[in-house]
Motif scaffolding. Structure first.
Motif, short mmCIF file in Angstrom:
data_model
loop_
_atom_site.label_atom_id
_atom_site.label_comp_id
_atom_site.label_asym_id
_atom_site.label_seq_id
_atom_site.Cartn_x
_atom_site.Cartn_y
_atom_site.Cartn_z
N ILE A 52 0.86 -1.18 0.00
CA ILE A 52 0.00 0.00 0.00
C ILE A 52 0.90 1.23 0.00
O ILE A 52 1.81 1.34 0.82
CB ILE A 52 -0.92 0.00 1.24
CG1 ILE A 52 -1.82 -1.23 1.21
CG2 ILE A 52 -1.73 1.28 1.32
CD1 ILE A 52 -2.48 -1.52 2.54
N PRO A 53 0.67 2.18 -0.93
CA PRO A 53 1.50 3.38 -0.95
C PRO A 53 1.32 4.21 0.32
O PRO A 53 0.23 4.25 0.91
CB PRO A 53 1.03 4.14 -2.18
CG PRO A 53 -0.24 3.52 -2.60
CD PRO A 53 -0.34 2.17 -1.96
N VAL A 54 2.39 4.90 0.72
CA VAL A 54 2.38 5.67 1.97
C VAL A 54 2.74 7.13 1.70
O VAL A 54 3.68 7.43 0.98
CB VAL A 54 3.39 5.07 2.97
CG1 VAL A 54 3.53 5.96 4.20
CG2 VAL A 54 2.97 3.67 3.37
N VAL A 55 1.95 8.02 2.30
CA VAL A 55 2.28 9.44 2.38
C VAL A 55 2.59 9.69 3.85
O VAL A 55 1.78 9.39 4.72
CB VAL A 55 1.11 10.33 1.91
CG1 VAL A 55 1.42 11.80 2.17
CG2 VAL A 55 0.82 10.10 0.43
N ALA A 56 3.78 10.23 4.12
CA ALA A 56 4.22 10.40 5.49
C ALA A 56 4.74 11.82 5.73
O ALA A 56 5.13 12.52 4.79
CB ALA A 56 5.32 9.40 5.82
N SER A 57 4.74 12.20 7.00
CA SER A 57 5.31 13.50 7.39
C SER A 57 6.78 13.55 7.03
O SER A 57 7.50 12.56 7.17
CB SER A 57 5.18 13.71 8.90
OG SER A 57 3.85 13.90 9.26
N ASP A 58 7.19 14.72 6.58
CA ASP A 58 8.60 14.92 6.25
C ASP A 58 9.37 15.21 7.53
O ASP A 58 9.75 16.34 7.81
CB ASP A 58 8.74 16.06 5.25
CG ASP A 58 10.11 16.10 4.63
OD1 ASP A 58 10.95 15.24 4.98
OD2 ASP A 58 10.36 17.00 3.81
N LEU A 59 9.57 14.16 8.32
CA LEU A 59 10.32 14.24 9.57
C LEU A 59 11.56 13.37 9.42
O LEU A 59 11.50 12.30 8.78
CB LEU A 59 9.48 13.72 10.74
CG LEU A 59 8.17 14.44 11.02
CD1 LEU A 59 7.39 13.72 12.12
CD2 LEU A 59 8.42 15.89 11.41
N PRO A 60 12.68 13.79 9.99
CA PRO A 60 13.92 13.00 9.84
C PRO A 60 13.76 11.53 10.21
O PRO A 60 14.25 10.64 9.50
CB PRO A 60 14.91 13.72 10.75
CG PRO A 60 14.42 15.14 10.79
CD PRO A 60 12.92 15.03 10.73
#
Length: 95
Positions: A52-60
């Motif tokens: 499943i594709p994931v969109v995630a927060s741009d956090l280190p």
């Protein structure tokens, strides 16, 4: 979030049995994991494992754990998150 849960646009879950959680993943088009400050999350890892594709927060920490397996967006920018989600949904499926 409440109006979207009531409208059925968002599924908010808590402590689901494994079988129910797996059924949700199987029906998902994407996994959005966009916390403001999160040290770790199983949700995107489980989604990636199931394709499943994931969109995630741009956090280190999320860039470190997810690498190039996710599309990242600024968690403070709703438009950037929406754009990333639309980008993921518009990509042809790799069968």
């Amino acid at each position: 979030m409440r109006p979207h849960v009531i409208a059925g646009n968002i599924v908010h879950v808590h402590k689901l049995p494994f079988a129910e959680l797996q059924a949700l993943y199987e029906g998902a088009e994407l996994c959005a994991f966009v916390p403001f400050a999160e040290g770790f999350g199983y949700c995107p890892l489980e989604a990636i494992q199931l394709g499943i594709p994931v969109v995630a927060s741009d956090l280190p920490v999320l860039r470190w754990t997810l690498g190039n397996a996710a599309l990242f967006a600024d968690p403070y920018d709703a438009a950037a998150i929406a754009d990333a989600m639309l980008r993921v949904l518009s990509e042809p499926k790799n069968l």
